[in-house]
Design a protein around this motif. Structure first.
Motif, PDB file in Angstrom:
ATOM      1  N   VAL A   1       0.896  -1.314   0.079  1.00 26.15           N
ATOM      2  CA  VAL A   1      -0.077   0.075   0.038  1.00 26.15           C
ATOM      3  C   VAL A   1       0.879   1.280   0.187  1.00 26.15           C
ATOM      4  O   VAL A   1       1.668   1.511   0.721  1.00 26.15           O
ATOM      5  N   HIS A   2       0.564   2.323  -1.063  1.00 28.24           N
ATOM      6  CA  HIS A   2       1.432   3.419  -1.215  1.00 28.24           C
ATOM      7  C   HIS A   2       0.579   4.594  -1.115  1.00 28.24           C
ATOM      8  O   HIS A   2      -0.703   4.691  -1.691  1.00 28.24           O
ATOM      9  N   TRP A   3       0.906   5.584  -0.309  1.00 29.06           N
ATOM     10  CA  TRP A   3       0.088   6.925  -0.600  1.00 29.06           C
ATOM     11  C   TRP A   3       0.840   8.116  -0.938  1.00 29.06           C
ATOM     12  O   TRP A   3       1.965   8.465  -0.970  1.00 29.06           O
ATOM     13  N   VAL A   4       0.060   8.694  -2.311  1.00 25.91           N
ATOM     14  CA  VAL A   4       0.620   9.692  -3.036  1.00 25.91           C
ATOM     15  C   VAL A   4      -0.279  10.907  -2.956  1.00 25.91           C
ATOM     16  O   VAL A   4      -1.169  10.862  -3.556  1.00 25.91           O
ATOM     17  N   PRO A   5      -0.044  11.652  -1.583  1.00 25.16           N
ATOM     18  CA  PRO A   5      -1.005  12.645  -1.593  1.00 25.16           C
ATOM     19  C   PRO A   5      -0.864  13.910  -2.453  1.00 25.16           C
ATOM     20  O   PRO A   5       0.158  14.044  -3.186  1.00 25.16           O
ATOM     21  N   ASP A   6      -1.947  14.099  -2.939  1.00 32.81           N
ATOM     22  CA  ASP A   6      -2.193  15.368  -3.983  1.00 32.81           C
ATOM     23  C   ASP A   6      -2.032  16.756  -3.273  1.00 32.81           C
ATOM     24  O   ASP A   6      -2.896  17.290  -2.661  1.00 32.81           O
ATOM     25  N   ILE A   7      -0.669  17.205  -3.179  1.00 29.16           N
ATOM     26  CA  ILE A   7      -0.303  18.362  -2.485  1.00 29.16           C
ATOM     27  C   ILE A   7      -0.204  19.584  -3.617  1.00 29.16           C
ATOM     28  O   ILE A   7       0.083  20.667  -3.403  1.00 29.16           O
ATOM     29  N   TYR A   8      -0.425  19.428  -4.943  1.00 33.95           N
ATOM     30  CA  TYR A   8      -0.422  19.991  -6.013  1.00 33.95           C
ATOM     31  C   TYR A   8      -1.455  21.338  -5.853  1.00 33.95           C
ATOM     32  O   TYR A   8      -1.277  22.016  -6.981  1.00 33.95           O
ATOM     33  N   SER A   9      -2.489  21.284  -5.231  1.00 36.66           N
ATOM     34  CA  SER A   9      -3.669  22.014  -5.329  1.00 36.66           C
ATOM     35  C   SER A   9      -3.040  23.348  -4.488  1.00 36.66           C
ATOM     36  O   SER A   9      -3.919  24.299  -4.375  1.00 36.66           O
ATOM     37  N   MET A  10      -1.867  23.334  -3.713  1.00 33.61           N
ATOM     38  CA  MET A  10      -1.503  24.287  -2.873  1.00 33.61           C
ATOM     39  C   MET A  10      -0.170  24.866  -3.376  1.00 33.61           C
ATOM     40  O   MET A  10       0.473  24.286  -4.447  1.00 33.61           O
ATOM     41  N   LEU A  11       0.043  26.058  -3.066  1.00 33.39           N
ATOM     42  CA  LEU A  11       1.147  26.898  -3.299  1.00 33.39           C
ATOM     43  C   LEU A  11       2.506  26.040  -2.568  1.00 33.39           C
ATOM     44  O   LEU A  11       2.797  26.280  -1.664  1.00 33.39           O
ATOM     45  N   LEU A  12       3.409  25.269  -3.645  1.00 30.66           N
ATOM     46  CA  LEU A  12       4.332  24.803  -2.973  1.00 30.66           C
ATOM     47  C   LEU A  12       5.859  25.474  -3.366  1.00 30.66           C
ATOM     48  O   LEU A  12       6.062  25.929  -4.391  1.00 30.66           O
ATOM     49  N   VAL A  13       6.767  25.521  -2.294  1.00 24.07           N
ATOM     50  CA  VAL A  13       7.803  26.377  -2.226  1.00 24.07           C
ATOM     51  C   VAL A  13       8.779  25.416  -1.988  1.00 24.07           C
ATOM     52  O   VAL A  13       9.089  24.872  -0.702  1.00 24.07           O
ATOM     53  N   ASN A  14       9.811  24.775  -3.273  1.00 21.58           N
ATOM     54  CA  ASN A  14      10.597  23.826  -2.648  1.00 21.58           C
ATOM     55  C   ASN A  14      10.392  22.781  -1.961  1.00 21.58           C
ATOM     56  O   ASN A  14      10.901  22.409  -0.758  1.00 21.58           O
ATOM     57  N   HIS A  15       9.292  21.994  -2.392  1.00 18.23           N
ATOM     58  CA  HIS A  15       8.478  20.866  -1.468  1.00 18.23           C
ATOM     59  C   HIS A  15       9.509  19.786  -1.467  1.00 18.23           C
ATOM     60  O   HIS A  15      10.203  19.334  -2.486  1.00 18.23           O
ATOM     61  N   SER A  16       9.445  18.830  -0.452  1.00 17.29           N
ATOM     62  CA  SER A  16      10.255  17.787  -0.493  1.00 17.29           C
ATOM     63  C   SER A  16       9.750  16.930   0.809  1.00 17.29           C
ATOM     64  O   SER A  16       8.797  17.092   1.232  1.00 17.29           O
ATOM     65  N   VAL A  17      10.129  15.467   0.665  1.00 11.66           N
ATOM     66  CA  VAL A  17       9.966  14.624   1.716  1.00 11.66           C
ATOM     67  C   VAL A  17      11.137  14.255   2.649  1.00 11.66           C
ATOM     68  O   VAL A  17      12.265  13.913   1.870  1.00 11.66           O
ATOM     69  N   ARG A  18      11.004  14.198   3.873  1.00  8.25           N
ATOM     70  CA  ARG A  18      12.067  13.751   4.657  1.00  8.25           C
ATOM     71  C   ARG A  18      11.772  13.142   5.674  1.00  8.25           C
ATOM     72  O   ARG A  18      10.562  12.864   6.206  1.00  8.25           O
TER      73      ARG A  18
END
Length: 484
Positions: A254-271
């Motif tokens: 099971v994998h989750w790919v959250p839809d964060i592209y509806s927000m204003l993103l500035v240098n987004h990342s996962v850590r």
């Protein structure tokens, strides 16, 4: 359920560690072997100077290739070749900079270095393409692909479906998508979508819907599903919690790919922080070693440029004093990195005057306040040269969003959503907006909106290579119809 005090292991993983390590070793071996052959051919023997060159080359490759994610991404062949070219060129730009700084450029054979640059790039292209082809053939013949089910039918779900379908080395096959119970929220307005969605969201085919969300368990059995991807909006995340424990009994990944592209993103990342996953939505790109690289770039290049143009600075200063009374330099408060205020330096291009009621008025075409010398300086952008002092002081960068007057910042922040997001990096003497012609007086809000979009695009894609290309393009953008 309480959070564990000490997570048992890191939650972030790098896949295909064996294959990526092998690719890196092949690259290093090919480059070192080619370099040794060229040194023997043009120099005669490997001496201490060339040993230093090879060590710097390997170190530069390790850093630059990691920055461009050459061994982590599953991009297509064209994108892979472009990223490899950028990283390889950046490595040689670093070597050249070190050579100039240490005055050792005459020690090395220019022909040998030039051949290594050209032949080394093509050798690595052949290795990467050959390695990719072997991966594809191995995955097709030796491994049965996993059957994949995607939960969601929006643009992110279609993007994910296309990526999996067009990358056979992933070893996955999309069987279809599930429609959410009550539909998916619409993304924000078109202008915001252009800034935030992945560049190849573009023309996506419709999702292959094979059933509703409520029938997920039956569909998993029917299609013998091995992997489930949740590509859903953030406000629909409760669907995962409601279904997750049932999926555990189905023996599926099971994998989750959250839809964060509806927000204003500035240098987004996962850590991660202490083993806990962290999804960063807004952050400066200048952290850790990246901040050090940017600072070294600014200091070394600005010092060299300032030294080279010092006679020109003296001539301009004398011309300003002879042309009109007043100081040589003009200083004005500007907002910089993280909103901190500093005094920007420019050559004075206007007659000394007082502001009308404290209101700062932008310079316009045929502005009567501009002096004769000032008009030349503004058309050629030479009035910006003293900002090299701001760069040396660490207040500005050579490349970054242009700083606006504090008053203008306050005005535009009231009319442009997330305007201050452009302050997530040091302001620059030149920038992506300027080389695209987005400079001069802004007569309507749409022009400033375009500048802000370009500034945030720069922040989201910052790299030493991007700075290098902007600086080169600046040479052709110093003059133009918007320079006055």
């Amino acid at each position: 359920m309480a959070l564990p005090s000490r997570p048992p292991r890191s939650i972030l993983k790098r896949r295909s560690s064996i294959s990526t390590a092998a690719q890196g070793l092949f690259d290093a071996a090919a480059v070192m072997g080619l370099a040794y052959y060229l040194i023997r051919l043009h120099v005669g023997a490997l001496n201490a100077d060339y040993m230093v060159l090879l060590l710097l080359l390997l170190g530069g490759m390790a850093v630059a290739y990691d920055q461009f994610g050459l061994y982590r991404s599953n991009s297509n062949r064209t994108r892979k070749a472009i990223n490899l070219f950028k990283a390889w060129t950046l490595v040689f730009a670093f070597l050249l900079l070190v050579g100039f700084a240490t005055k050792q450029t005459d020690v090395y054979s220019r022909l040998m270095v030039g051949k290594l640059y050209v032949l080394g790039f093509f050798a690595q292209i052949v290795l990467h393409m050959g390695f990719r082809e072997l991966q594809v053939r191995f995955m097709r013949r030796a491994v049965e692909p996993d059957n994949v089910l995607i939960v969601g039918t929006g643009r992110l779900a279609r993007y994910l479906q296309n990526k999996i379908s067009n990358n056979p080395w992933l070893g996955q096959r999309v069987m279809g998508c599930l429609a959410l119970p009550q539909g998916e929220p619409r993304l924000r307005d078109d202008a915001m979508n252009r800034m935030q969605e992945p560049s190849d969201f573009g023309s996506l085919q419709e999702s292959s819907v094979i059933g509703p969300f409520e029938e997920m368990l039956e569909i998993i059995d029917q299609y013998d599903i091995d992997t489930v991807y949740f590509a859903i909006p953030l406000d629909a995340s409760d669907l995962i919690e409601g279904m997750y424990f049932n999926l555990l009994d189905k023996h599926v990944a099971v994998h989750w790919v959250p839809d964060i592209y509806s927000m204003l993103l500035v240098n987004h990342s996962v850590r991660e922080i202490a083993g806990l996953p962290v999804l960063t939505l807004s952050e400066t790109p200048l952290t850790g070693t990246r901040r050090l690289f940017k600072a070294c770039e600014d200091f070394l290049l600005s010092a060299l440029i300032l030294l080279a143009v010092s006679p020109l600075l003296l001539i301009i200063a004398v011309a300003i004093k002879l042309d009109s009374p007043g100081p040589v330099f003009f200083k004005q408060a500007r907002n910089g990195w993280s909103g901190k205020t500093f005094s920007i330096w420019k050559f004075r291009s206007m007659y000394v005057h007082t502001t009308d009621g404290g209101v700062v008025k932008q310079a316009s075409r045929n502005d009567p306040r501009v002096t004769r010398v000032g008009s030349i300086l503004r058309r050629t952008s030479l009035d910006e040269l003293p900002q090299l002092i701001n760069v040396l002081r660490g207040e500005m960068s050579l490349v970054g969003p242009r700083p606006h007057a504090v008053q203008h910042d306050m005005e535009y922040s009231q009319r442009i959503n997330s305007y201050f997001a452009r302050h997530n990096i040091k302001p620059g003497i030149t920038g992506l907006a300027q080389v695209r012609g987005l400079r001069g007086e802004t007569t309507d809000i749409e022009q400033m909106q375009q500048r802000v979009e370009a500034d945030i695009e720069y922040i989201n894609n910052w790299s030493l290579w991007l700075d290098f290309t902007v600086l080169l393009r600046t040479l052709g953008a110093l003059t133009g119809r918007n320079a006055y």
